[in-house]
Each structure stands twice: as C-alpha cells, then as structure tokens.
Design a protein around this motif. Structure first.
Motif, PDB file in Angstrom:
ATOM      1  N   LEU A 192      48.765 -16.252  14.727  1.00 15.62           N
ATOM      2  CA  LEU A 192      48.489 -17.591  14.221  1.00 15.62           C
ATOM      3  C   LEU A 192      47.177 -17.676  13.451  1.00 15.62           C
ATOM      4  N   ALA A 193      46.115 -17.086  13.979  1.00 15.59           N
ATOM      5  CA  ALA A 193      44.803 -17.199  13.332  1.00 15.59           C
ATOM      6  C   ALA A 193      44.831 -16.705  11.893  1.00 15.59           C
ATOM      7  N   GLN A 194      45.645 -15.705  11.624  1.00 14.38           N
ATOM      8  CA  GLN A 194      45.705 -15.133  10.277  1.00 14.38           C
ATOM      9  C   GLN A 194      46.248 -16.130   9.255  1.00 14.38           C
ATOM     10  N   HIS A 195      47.031 -17.095   9.718  1.00 17.30           N
ATOM     11  CA  HIS A 195      47.612 -18.097   8.819  1.00 17.30           C
ATOM     12  C   HIS A 195      46.669 -19.289   8.601  1.00 17.30           C
ATOM     13  N   LEU A 196      45.553 -19.318   9.333  1.00 20.65           N
ATOM     14  CA  LEU A 196      44.692 -20.500   9.323  1.00 20.65           C
ATOM     15  C   LEU A 196      43.275 -20.244   8.826  1.00 20.65           C
ATOM     16  N   GLU A 197      42.792 -19.004   8.979  1.00 21.12           N
ATOM     17  CA  GLU A 197      41.378 -18.753   8.741  1.00 21.12           C
ATOM     18  C   GLU A 197      40.971 -18.847   7.281  1.00 21.12           C
ATOM     19  N   ARG A 228      37.654 -23.394   9.951  1.00 20.78           N
ATOM     20  CA  ARG A 228      36.765 -22.613  10.805  1.00 20.78           C
ATOM     21  C   ARG A 228      37.375 -22.647  12.205  1.00 20.78           C
ATOM     22  N   LEU A 229      37.864 -21.515  12.636  1.00 16.16           N
ATOM     23  CA  LEU A 229      38.565 -21.427  13.909  1.00 16.16           C
ATOM     24  C   LEU A 229      37.589 -21.147  15.043  1.00 16.16           C
ATOM     25  N   LEU A 230      37.712 -21.913  16.104  1.00 17.05           N
ATOM     26  CA  LEU A 230      36.986 -21.680  17.348  1.00 17.05           C
ATOM     27  C   LEU A 230      38.048 -21.366  18.401  1.00 17.05           C
ATOM     28  N   VAL A 255      34.089 -17.007  22.926  1.00 15.22           N
ATOM     29  CA  VAL A 255      34.736 -17.650  21.782  1.00 15.22           C
ATOM     30  C   VAL A 255      34.726 -16.706  20.595  1.00 15.22           C
ATOM     31  N   GLU A 256      35.822 -16.685  19.865  1.00 12.30           N
ATOM     32  CA  GLU A 256      35.895 -15.995  18.577  1.00 12.30           C
ATOM     33  C   GLU A 256      35.830 -17.053  17.482  1.00 12.30           C
ATOM     34  N   VAL A 257      34.954 -16.859  16.527  1.00 11.73           N
ATOM     35  CA  VAL A 257      34.800 -17.793  15.411  1.00 11.73           C
ATOM     36  C   VAL A 257      35.233 -17.079  14.136  1.00 11.73           C
ATOM     37  N   ARG A 258      36.146 -17.712  13.400  1.00 12.80           N
ATOM     38  CA  ARG A 258      36.679 -17.108  12.176  1.00 12.80           C
ATOM     39  C   ARG A 258      36.821 -18.166  11.098  1.00 12.80           C
TER      40      ARG A 258
END
Length: 305
Positions: A65-70, A74-76, A39-42
């Motif tokens: 996508l992650a760049q628009h949300l972090e 907290r992204l899992l 898992v990557e957590v950001r």
C-alpha cells in the motif's frame, strides 16, 4: 522441571533474537509520554497515518500500500503499542482509546496535528476511536475492513488462553519456543480468503515478530478486550464529523461487511461506503487501487488536495 523451563525460555529467546535479526526496525523511535513508539515516515504531501491490524506491524502497510501513496502523501506508518517495535503501554492490554491517544500524540511530534487516518481491521477500530475521542487531532477518516460493531460469536480458544491471567504466561513461552513461523504464515494466508496471499508477503511480514512473547500477550489482551470496547465506542460514532470513506470487502468473513461497514456508514453523518465485490479481509493488499482512491476522496473532501 526446572531444566525443561530453562530450555523453553532459552528456545523462546533464541526464536525472538532470530526474528528481530531477520526483520529489524526500519523506522525511527519516538518517546511519547515515556513510551517508545516505532514509526516509518515516507513521502511528501498531506499527512496520512496508516495503522495495521491485529498481530501485525508496519510491514503490513509497507508491503504494497505505501508504494501507491508515498508519491503524494507524507506517510506516518506506526507500530501499534505492544506490536512490532512499539513498547507496550501497560500489562493489561492497551485500550483503543489509549492507542489512539498515544499514536495521535506521536503524529503531533512529527508535525502532523490533524492527519488523515487510515486503519485496517483492529487498526480501523483505533482509527474510529481517534476520530470519535480526539476530533481535533484528525482531518479525515478511512476505515478499511474495520471492526466497528458488536458481534455474537465468542472469543476463540487461542485468544482465551493467551489473554488468560495465568494460562497466558504459562503457554505463551511454549508457543514462542515451539510454534514454527510457517504456522503463522499459514494462518496469515487464511486471512486473505477468498484471495490468495500475495507472493512474498509472509517472508516480508516476518511471522517470527508475531510469535515473540510480549507481542503474543499484548495482542491477546487487546483482542480479548475488543468486544466490550466496541460496545462502549458505538454510541459515539454519531459525533464523528470529519470526511469518512469506508472500504470493505463483500466477502470478508473475518469482519463481515453486513455487520460492520454497512451498519457503520449509517452512524456517521456524510460517510461514504465502498463495498468491494468478491474481496475478503485484506483489500489494502488485493485491491490497493480502490483503497488509495478512498484515501484520495477523503483528502479532497477535507480540502487537502
């Protein structure tokens, strides 16, 4: 014959080592009931799980996508069992329910007892299963280009072979040994139609990870089992009670919106569907703002924003 088989195994392993060297795991590993989960957590904020589709890994979600949300979640970001760097659950292909159970337990280990869950394509089916089978472990649901309803077309030849009881183990080492990464990149590009594959996506994604023997087998078995699992899951969509924001491209030819999203929205009370004109199967790459907006709506409806 034995010399040739030894050469195939050597060449396959060499391909796998090269792929793992060029695209190593970038997250952490959890032990969940004896299974290793990557898992990557950001970021910081309400917990949001992102689940990739078939043949993928965390890299599909972290490319854009992650760049628009972090900045506000907290992204899992998980590798599904048997793909990326998460271990297989079994030798028969992890079921949707087994995957949802494992990933929800992994999320709980990280303190996310009731996260928002977003899944794309096959990952969308895992997200739907999470909501239907483990309703106390989720706060909101965002299926994106999700497989959700049964279909009539037969399993294609490739998946029939790699999932076959004895043809799979015979042919998979040959695929790993001799199929170039460029072929996988070409297949990836076709999934984006009618849009173009984003520049740099193939190199970032790491096609060689998909071509590893265990990954090919796990992915093939999961895909072969999917239709019957969806058939069994469909009757339970009515039990989903969390805020649900469905996103689907109108030009998706891989998982057609008319047969999936447009039927799914009527089966989940209070669900909202966003159809994206002109968009294909990969809206989280080619229409990320619309996907982010759906996630934000789900979070607001769940009282998390």
């Amino acid at each position: 014959m034995s010399v040739f088989l030894s050469f195939v195994i050597w060449k396959a392993r060499r391909h796998e080592i090269r792929a793992e060297f060029s695209h190593p795991p970038r997250g952490q590993f959890l032990n969940v009931n004896g299974h290793r989960v990557h898992v990557e957590v950001r970021g910081k904020g309400p917990d949001l799980v992102l689940i990739h589709g078939a043949s993928g890994s965390t890299r599909d979600m972290t490319f854009e996508l992650a760049q628009h949300l972090e900045d506000r979640y907290r992204l899992l970001i998980f590798d599904r069992p048997g793909l990326g760097y998460s271990d297989r659950i079994n030798q028969t292909g992890a079921t949707l329910e087994q995957q949802a159970d494992l990933l929800s337990e992994a999320a709980a280990q990280l303190g996310a007892d009731r996260p928002i869950v977003m899944g794309q394509s096959y990952g969308g089916a895992v997200a739907l299963t999470w909501a239907a089978r483990f309703p106390d472990r989720i706060s909101a649901l965002v299926p994106v280009a999700a497989v959700s309803c049964i279909w009539a077309s037969p399993l294609n030849t490739y998946y029939r072979i790699v999932s076959h009881k004895w043809l799979g183990p015979l042919t998979i080492p040959l695929i790993t040994a001799f199929v170039p990464d460029a072929h996988v990149d070409k297949v990836l590009a076709s999934v984006f139609v009618p849009q173009d594959e984003p520049k740099g996506y193939g190199a970032y994604f790491g096609p060689g990870l998909t071509l590893r023997r265990k990954t090919l087998r796990a992915n093939g078995l999961q895909r072969a089992n999917l239709l019957e699992e969806i058939r069994a899951l469909q009757p339970h969509f009515g039990s989903i009670s969390v805020p649900t924001e469905i996103v689907h491209g109108e030009e998706d030819t891989t998982v057609p919106a008319w047969n999936h999203a447009e039927r799914l929205v009527s089966r989940i009370q209070g669900a909202h569907l966003t159809l994206l004109p002109g968009i294909g199967h990969m809206p989280h790459h080619v229409a990320p703002k619309e996907v982010v907006a759906a996630i934000d709506r789900a979070a607001t409806r769940a009282g998390l924003h």
